[in-house]
Design an enzyme around this catalytic site. Sequence first.
Site, mmCIF file in Angstrom:
data_model
loop_
_atom_site.group_PDB
_atom_site.id
_atom_site.type_symbol
_atom_site.label_atom_id
_atom_site.label_comp_id
_atom_site.label_asym_id
_atom_site.label_seq_id
_atom_site.Cartn_x
_atom_site.Cartn_y
_atom_site.Cartn_z
ATOM 1 N N LYS A 102 -6.480 -19.590 -27.151
ATOM 2 C CA LYS A 102 -7.150 -21.194 -27.022
ATOM 3 C C LYS A 102 -6.493 -21.454 -25.546
ATOM 4 O O LYS A 102 -7.184 -21.843 -25.238
ATOM 5 C CB LYS A 102 -6.929 -22.022 -28.463
ATOM 6 C CG LYS A 102 -8.235 -21.486 -29.379
ATOM 7 C CD LYS A 102 -8.159 -22.236 -30.134
ATOM 8 C CE LYS A 102 -9.049 -21.918 -31.658
ATOM 9 N NZ LYS A 102 -9.305 -22.888 -32.722
ATOM 10 N N LYS A 124 -17.629 -20.673 -32.666
ATOM 11 C CA LYS A 124 -18.445 -21.438 -32.602
ATOM 12 C C LYS A 124 -18.075 -22.149 -30.917
ATOM 13 O O LYS A 124 -18.681 -22.541 -30.348
ATOM 14 C CB LYS A 124 -18.316 -22.870 -32.744
ATOM 15 C CG LYS A 124 -18.075 -23.625 -34.631
ATOM 16 C CD LYS A 124 -17.398 -24.380 -34.747
ATOM 17 C CE LYS A 124 -16.924 -24.232 -36.211
ATOM 18 N NZ LYS A 124 -15.408 -25.313 -36.251
ATOM 19 N N LYS A 129 -14.386 -11.704 -32.903
ATOM 20 C CA LYS A 129 -14.780 -12.638 -34.170
ATOM 21 C C LYS A 129 -16.103 -14.101 -33.055
ATOM 22 O O LYS A 129 -16.009 -14.359 -32.699
ATOM 23 C CB LYS A 129 -13.614 -13.691 -33.945
ATOM 24 C CG LYS A 129 -13.545 -14.659 -35.026
ATOM 25 C CD LYS A 129 -12.468 -15.000 -35.413
ATOM 26 C CE LYS A 129 -12.536 -16.538 -34.612
ATOM 27 N NZ LYS A 129 -11.337 -17.119 -34.777
#
Length: 338
Positions: free
Chosen positions: A113, A199, A196
Site C-alpha cells: 500500500k 476496491k 487480488k
Amino acid sequence: MTKRILSGMQPTNNLHLGNYLGALKNWVALQEQDFEAFYMVADLHAITAPYDETKLAQASREVAAAYIAAGVDINKSCVFVQSAVRLHSDLNWLFSSIAQLGKLDRMTQFKEKSGKNSERAPLGLYAYPVLMAADIMLYHATHVPVGDDQRQHLELTRDIASSFNHKYKTEFFPVPEAVIVGAATRVMSLRDGTKKMSKSEESDNSRINMTDDADTIASKIKKAKTDPEPLPDTAEALKARPEADNLVNIYAALSEETKAAVLARFAGKQFSAFKPALADLTIAKLAPINTRYRELLNDTAELDNILRKGAEKARAVGVPILEKTYDIMGFWRGARGG
Ligand code: TYM
C-alpha cells in the site's frame, strides 16, 4: 469460555465479490453456530489511506447496510461503527508498547500500500495491524473470519496476545484464530488472475461490486480474461490457469459446491458456456442482497439507530476488558472510566 467473533471491513469504495465470498458470506453462516459476533465498520482504518471526509459517514452506513442486507442478523450479531467505540483507540495505544517494530516491518500489506513512497506514508498505515489487534482483543474475540489477505495481520494479533500474556504473566487475552474458509478465500481480479480483486484497483471491470446491477455483472463476467482451453476435469489442471481457476472458485463459492462438483458439470465446456452460467448464478445471489441494501439505505434514521444500539452493546462488552487491561498493566486506578 464464550466463543466470540470479531471482524470488519473498511468503508472505502464499494464492497465487492471478494469481500462477500472471502468474509461476509462466512459471517452470515457463522451466526448459525454457537458464537457471539461483533461486526464492525472499520472506519478508523479507512483514514490511513487518502479518503473524502465528506463521504466517510455515508460510506460507513453503506457498509453496515451491506452487512445486514447480506444476512447479518442484528438480533444475533452486534453491528457497529468502530470510531463510535473509542475504546479501540485506547487499547491500540496500550498495544503499541507491546508490538515490535521488527514484526511490523514484515507486513506485506504495508509494503504494497505504501509502494515506492513509504517515506510519505502516514504512521497510521504502518501501525494499522496494531489497531486491528486492538479491535479483536477488545472483545476477547476467539475467532476472526477474514479473507486470505488478512492472514499475516492475524498472525501479528496472535503474537501481540501471547506477548501481552507473557509480559504480564496472565492469560487474560485469548489468542484468536483466523477463520479462512470457503472455496474463494482469495478472489482474484477479473482482468488479471494473479492480482487480488480489490476496491482500490482502477478498472471497475476488474471486480464485481455488490451493488452492480444484473447487466453490469453479466457484462463484466463476459469481458473477464480467460484462456482458449475448455474447462478441465480436475482442480489440479487449473493450477497453471489463474483466470480459469478464479472463475471456477467463484462459481463453487456462490453455489456452495466443491470445485470438483463444479468441474464435473462443466468439464470439456468452453468459457462461452461457463460464463453465462456464472453470470446467472452471481446475479441470482446478489440481486436480493442489492434490493435489501437499497431499502436499508432509504431509511437512514433507522440505520443510524441500529448502529447506535450496536455501539452501546459493543461498549458494554469492551469497557470491562479495557479497564482490566489498565489494571494488569499497573496504571494508577484512582479514577476509572477516562
Ligand atoms: P478489507 O476492508 O480490505 O476487506 C474486508 C474483508 O474482505 C476480505 N477480502 C477478500 N477476500 C477474498 N478475496 C478478496 N479479493 C478479498 N478482498 C478483501 C478481507 O480479507 C477482509 O476479511 N484490515 C481489514 C479490516 C479490519 C479487520 C479488523 C478485520 C480492521 N480491523 C479486525 C478483522 C478483524 C481490512 O482492511 O479488510
